[in-house]
Design an enzyme around this catalytic site. Sequence first.
Site, PDB file in Angstrom:
ATOM      1  CG  ASP A  80      -8.603  -4.183  -3.424  1.00  0.00           C
ATOM      2  OD1 ASP A  80      -9.955  -4.318  -2.790  1.00  0.00           O
ATOM      3  OD2 ASP A  80      -8.003  -3.755  -3.791  1.00  0.00           O
ATOM      4  CG  HIS A 132      -2.121   0.808   0.988  1.00  0.00           C
ATOM      5  ND1 HIS A 132      -2.113   2.411   1.403  1.00  0.00           N
ATOM      6  CD2 HIS A 132      -3.167   0.484   0.574  1.00  0.00           C
ATOM      7  CE1 HIS A 132      -3.419   2.616   1.649  1.00  0.00           C
ATOM      8  NE2 HIS A 132      -3.833   1.856   0.747  1.00  0.00           N
TER       9      HIS A 132
HETATM   10  N1  COA Z   1       3.870  -7.610  -4.649  1.00  0.00           N
HETATM   11  C1  COA Z   1       5.116  -7.708  -5.188  1.00  0.00           C
HETATM   12  N2  COA Z   1       5.903  -6.645  -5.056  1.00  0.00           N
HETATM   13  C2  COA Z   1       5.744  -6.008  -4.051  1.00  0.00           C
HETATM   14  C3  COA Z   1       3.512  -5.478  -4.801  1.00  0.00           C
HETATM   15  C4  COA Z   1       3.340  -6.614  -4.131  1.00  0.00           C
HETATM   16  N3  COA Z   1       1.716  -6.831  -4.159  1.00  0.00           N
HETATM   17  N4  COA Z   1       3.752  -4.287  -3.563  1.00  0.00           N
HETATM   18  C5  COA Z   1       4.825  -3.479  -4.100  1.00  0.00           C
HETATM   19  N5  COA Z   1       5.759  -3.846  -3.978  1.00  0.00           N
HETATM   20  C6  COA Z   1       7.225  -4.652  -4.212  1.00  0.00           C
HETATM   21  C7  COA Z   1       7.564  -3.336  -5.328  1.00  0.00           C
HETATM   22  O1  COA Z   1       8.098  -4.410  -6.572  1.00  0.00           O
HETATM   23  C8  COA Z   1       9.376  -2.726  -4.938  1.00  0.00           C
HETATM   24  O2  COA Z   1      10.221  -3.044  -5.059  1.00  0.00           O
HETATM   25  P1  COA Z   1      11.410  -3.283  -5.246  1.00  0.00           P
HETATM   26  O3  COA Z   1      11.535  -1.487  -4.961  1.00  0.00           O
HETATM   27  O4  COA Z   1      12.099  -4.023  -5.148  1.00  0.00           O
HETATM   28  O5  COA Z   1      11.478  -2.605  -6.779  1.00  0.00           O
HETATM   29  C9  COA Z   1       8.273  -1.800  -3.836  1.00  0.00           C
HETATM   30  O6  COA Z   1       7.344  -3.306  -3.163  1.00  0.00           O
HETATM   31  C10 COA Z   1       7.496  -0.805  -3.647  1.00  0.00           C
HETATM   32  O7  COA Z   1       6.205  -0.506  -4.377  1.00  0.00           O
HETATM   33  P2  COA Z   1       5.670  -0.305  -5.708  1.00  0.00           P
HETATM   34  O8  COA Z   1       5.139  -0.344  -6.157  1.00  0.00           O
HETATM   35  O9  COA Z   1       6.738   1.481  -5.885  1.00  0.00           O
HETATM   36  O10 COA Z   1       5.231   1.024  -4.386  1.00  0.00           O
HETATM   37  P3  COA Z   1       3.654   2.193  -4.851  1.00  0.00           P
HETATM   38  O11 COA Z   1       3.191   2.896  -3.534  1.00  0.00           O
HETATM   39  O12 COA Z   1       3.821   3.114  -6.366  1.00  0.00           O
HETATM   40  O13 COA Z   1       2.599   1.038  -5.262  1.00  0.00           O
HETATM   41  C11 COA Z   1       0.358  -0.020  -4.862  1.00  0.00           C
HETATM   42  C12 COA Z   1       1.884   0.778  -4.070  1.00  0.00           C
HETATM   43  C13 COA Z   1      -0.619  -0.428  -3.637  1.00  0.00           C
HETATM   44  C14 COA Z   1      -0.015   0.501  -5.982  1.00  0.00           C
HETATM   45  C15 COA Z   1       1.373  -1.968  -4.754  1.00  0.00           C
HETATM   46  O14 COA Z   1       2.077  -2.296  -3.985  1.00  0.00           O
HETATM   47  C16 COA Z   1       0.742  -3.138  -5.721  1.00  0.00           C
HETATM   48  O15 COA Z   1       0.444  -2.721  -7.229  1.00  0.00           O
HETATM   49  N6  COA Z   1       0.200  -2.989  -5.037  1.00  0.00           N
HETATM   50  C17 COA Z   1      -0.896  -4.761  -5.769  1.00  0.00           C
HETATM   51  C18 COA Z   1      -1.579  -4.233  -6.528  1.00  0.00           C
HETATM   52  C19 COA Z   1      -3.217  -3.954  -5.310  1.00  0.00           C
HETATM   53  O16 COA Z   1      -3.515  -4.679  -4.580  1.00  0.00           O
HETATM   54  N7  COA Z   1      -4.078  -2.757  -5.078  1.00  0.00           N
HETATM   55  C20 COA Z   1      -4.602  -2.702  -3.975  1.00  0.00           C
HETATM   56  C21 COA Z   1      -4.509  -1.263  -3.767  1.00  0.00           C
HETATM   57  S1  COA Z   1      -5.655  -1.118  -2.007  1.00  0.00           S
END
Ligand code: COA
Length: 381
Positions: A309, A258
Amino acid sequence: MAGQAGLEEVVAAQTKLSDIDGKLGRLSYVGYDIHDLATHSTFEEVVFLLHHLRLPRADELEALSEELAEERTLSEFLADLMPTLAQQTSPMSMLRTTISAASAYDPDGWDQSPGANLRKAMRLVAKTPTLIATYHRHRTDQDPVQPNPKLPHAANFLAMLLGEEPDQDTARALDITLVLYADHTLNASTFTARVIASTLSDMHSAITGAIAALKGPLHGGANEEAMKMLEEIGNVDRAEEYVKDRLGRKQKIMGFGHRVYKTEDPRATHLRRLSRELGERHGDMRWYEISERVEKVVMEEKGLYPNVDFYAASVYHSMGIPTDLMTPIFALARMAGWTAHVREQYADNRLIRPESEYIGPLDQQYVPIEERAESESEAAS
Ligand code: COA
């Protein structure tokens, strides 16, 4: 100054609606802790809270519940659209289209007064369950079920969707999920709605934009993706290998991580419990057990917590809700928050218009089209 990627930690609006403490894992609506609301409140009460910034008295809650029940029926125009949309579009595209189309038949028309916008908000909250259920009935060749004004919001939705009144525990479980999903500060879809409202565009346009933003798998689409993943895993013994394999290929595990919470999402605490309880009640613990194992492995491997979710997927699945309706149900609940945010934006508006940092080439000389060499245009594209 360089922009913060994804606007992380940028404060882009003031709100009295909801607040998150990401470090402590706390969420509140109008100062009421989400744990209290999930335990004691109902979706209708939360709708009142978000729109009036206080809890209702008994007579006010009754009046609001009646208003929502009266507004559930679809206009003939929307009802006629549905058979075609049920054949041609995905559920979220249907919702985006019908909410946009509903503006043409809203009795308040283009009236943008605070009173008209509150009534439009209640109509949107009231009609969204009917839109989703009617769509589903058409696409499964079943007759639409008319809304039952005697049933509360959550129970009526399940009755319209599945064709039979749910038992009290199932209806209450859905109601709790709606309370949990109702608002969440400046998430991507709410921000979208506020940006549109800030141009003084109308309520339906702002909500149509919010639905479009929610549709993406990084936002609302995650609960559906989480369910597909659980189904792919299929058996608790396969969970560890599946998760490790996916992470090894640098793929995300949907329903984890998140932007704001650095600890457990407080909504996930309730959904995990509901997932277990529904599994026990239906004598099918498979989805809860797979979910629990996935959670353990993701924590061990990546230190990530489940978000709202992840357990919502198995909760909705246990209620008999088809996977592709899970994001529309998120929208059904978030309609309360979106519409409240739009009204809050109108009440103290300034156009939202941030700046961008230009990172392209400088001081280019315009070259007439017939003089442009192929290699130059290729280099630029
Ligand atoms: N699975 C695996 N790795 C994850 C992850 C996940 N669900 N969520 C974050 N990470 C990792 C990323 O790969 C990244 O790793 P790195 O630094 O080695 O590249 C790090 O954690 C940061 O992730 P990032 O996507 O940059 O964080 P963000 O703050 O931009 O994104 C979300 C937040 C929610 C978009 C992200 O966690 C995600 O895509 N989750 C899955 C989708 C989801 O469940 N969305 C609903 C949100 S309520």
